[in-house]
Design an enzyme around this catalytic site. Sequence first.
Site, short mmCIF file in Angstrom:
data_model
loop_
_atom_site.label_atom_id
_atom_site.label_comp_id
_atom_site.label_asym_id
_atom_site.label_seq_id
_atom_site.Cartn_x
_atom_site.Cartn_y
_atom_site.Cartn_z
N PHE B 74 0.86 -1.20 0.00
CA PHE B 74 0.00 0.00 0.00
C PHE B 74 0.88 1.23 0.00
O PHE B 74 2.11 1.12 0.17
CB PHE B 74 -0.91 -0.01 1.24
N PHE B 76 2.64 3.94 1.74
CA PHE B 76 3.89 3.53 1.13
C PHE B 76 4.54 2.51 2.04
O PHE B 76 5.43 2.84 2.81
CB PHE B 76 4.82 4.75 0.95
#
Lengths: 553, 155
Positions: B74, B76
């Site tokens: 996802f 980051f």
Amino acid sequence: MNIFQKEQASTVDPRTSRLSLSYIWVAFIAFVAAALCGVVQGMVRGGFLELPAWANYYQILTAHGVLMALIFTTYFIIGFLYSGVARTTGGTLHKAAIGYGWTGWVLMTVGTLMAGAMILTNEASVLYTFYAPLKAHPLFYIGLALVVVGSWLAGFGIFSRYRMWKRLNKGATTPLFVFMSVATFILWIIATIPVAIEVLFQLIPWSLGWTSSINLMLSRTLFWFFGHPLVYFWLMPAYIAWYVCIPKVIGGHVFSDSLARVAFILLLIFSIPVGFHHQLMEPGISEGWKMVHVILTLIVVLPSLMTAFSVFATFESAGRKKGGTGLFGWFKKLPWTDVRFFAPFVGMLFFIPGGAGGIVNASNQMNALVHNTMWVTGHFHITVGAPVALTFMGVAYWLIPVLTGRTLTPTANRMGMVQTVFWGVGMFLMSLAMHTMGLEGAPRRTAYTTYFDHPIALGWMDYQRVMAFAGGLLFVSAILLILILFYLTFKAPKGKTEYPIAETETPQPFPPVLERWGVWVGVLAVLIVLAYGYPIMEQIQHQAPGSAPWVTW
Amino acid sequence: MHLHRYEKIWLILGAGGLALFIVLLCVNAFAMGMAPPSNMTMIDPAKVNETPPFDKPGLVKVGENEYDAYMTAFVFGFSPSKMEVPLGATVNFHVTSPDVIHGFEIVGTNVNFMVLPGHVNSATHTFDKPGEYLVLCNEYCGAGHHVMATTIIVK
């Protein structure tokens, strides 16, 4: 006066020159801006430079990619092909072709400015592949769509000229340059239709909020339908220079007219139904369909082998005619101090490892080693960044004087040699560093990072410093190029420069079927349906839940 | 159409080599089972965090020293953020994304694939060497792309 005189004009009339020059200058302005972005990226990733708060690495990366890969190439190609088609069909273009050319130029330039403004304001840091569900500003997509539509109009101009020439020269052999230009634009128009569909029917409505989600797999498939022939759209005009212009520059002949045409037909057919080789590491496409595309991809090796043979055969026969003897004596007789030959030749040398690396990339599971690593970045810098770019530079050194009615002076030629050496050394060092660190796993399209001081990532730093240094060399070369081209456009002494178009030594008839475009487009259509029909139908019927738009920069 | 004799030889060698290469690729992919990651499983990207098994990312033991690793990528980062596997373990990685496209690369291994929202992608690796493996995202995903990484500790 009959504009289709049998005796061909050795130059191009002012009306066509103005059009051609307008395309070529936009190309080189984009080129130098992109080169600036490139050197900044190199410095950032090398750890020598930190960007100010108002700029972001990925924004500069987007600008570099869009300007180099889409704008520089497309504009240069149109400018070059227009001039060559005019040169080989009587030295001029008829009104309709000129009209298409200018309309295309205006649309493309408006589109470029729109997309450029969105990149500058950080509304479109999605890179030049603009993968959904990253969502750029709608104007970015609309701008790129205008660039594509403008380039179609330019293509219609070339088709229109071709048809008119055929009508007025019944039974005559179509000039090789025109034949190749038509093949290049047929490829371009077929290849860009799916990406136009993606942009118009998927990305624009979704980015405007009219649709809430997007079919990701379909968008990627449509993009890569275009993404691979795009590289052949860059390469084929470079091949035109290699097959048709360079033999004349070195005082030789076209080696084989019909084989050159066969090579272009093969490029047209086998560069399109192959896009899944860019998606080998993706879910949602089955192993079997990936293999179908891998096989079709690798067939494109054949026209490249034909081109390599033909180019070196031309070199050898020209060198022998100048008195070169023995196995390699002819090699010394080539005009090594003539930038019009030297620059593309350096490019050809790069293409040998470039082609070999391409086979690695396309090799199904072997792709896992290099996918999305710096290796790939290295690969396209020694393909489009060296053979194509150096050929375009070598062409510009004689084409701009032809178009402006000036001459390439010995000093400008020497400066061009220096510029070529800088570009060659820069590309060599940079791509070597990129290929090596890619094999060690360093990711592409990534800002400066040590991954929390992980020892493996720290081990990549030396390569990144080499990249930064090489980026500096390339930038110096780009500045030098622009200065020389400026001189050739506005300052060089007036005079007559010949537009080099080589012919075969003896007339060589070719089988008429080679010019039956309907047949080849038909074969291509069958291959496209075979390679893409079922997968695209599946992607529409059994699509994954759609993706909402994201802005993550 | 005239074809020079040397060119004939050149093209026959080229085409022959190419044909052999393609046959080897097919044997490799279909007889030896080394095809690229091509998982066909789909998932709703908006509901990744409530869809088993991705609601509880982590390792599941499925055999003697064999594990399934369910992970999410996802902006980051990766979940789980750190994993430990025993030396010699075979791990089947299954990864999906709740947001944009990511890459999943374990540096120094053959594990390298695309993670698309709406899809699950998979690859298997046997960890024969101890150490701290670097896992990173190699597909641009946004402003923090270059810090999107995690490690797998093998001991």
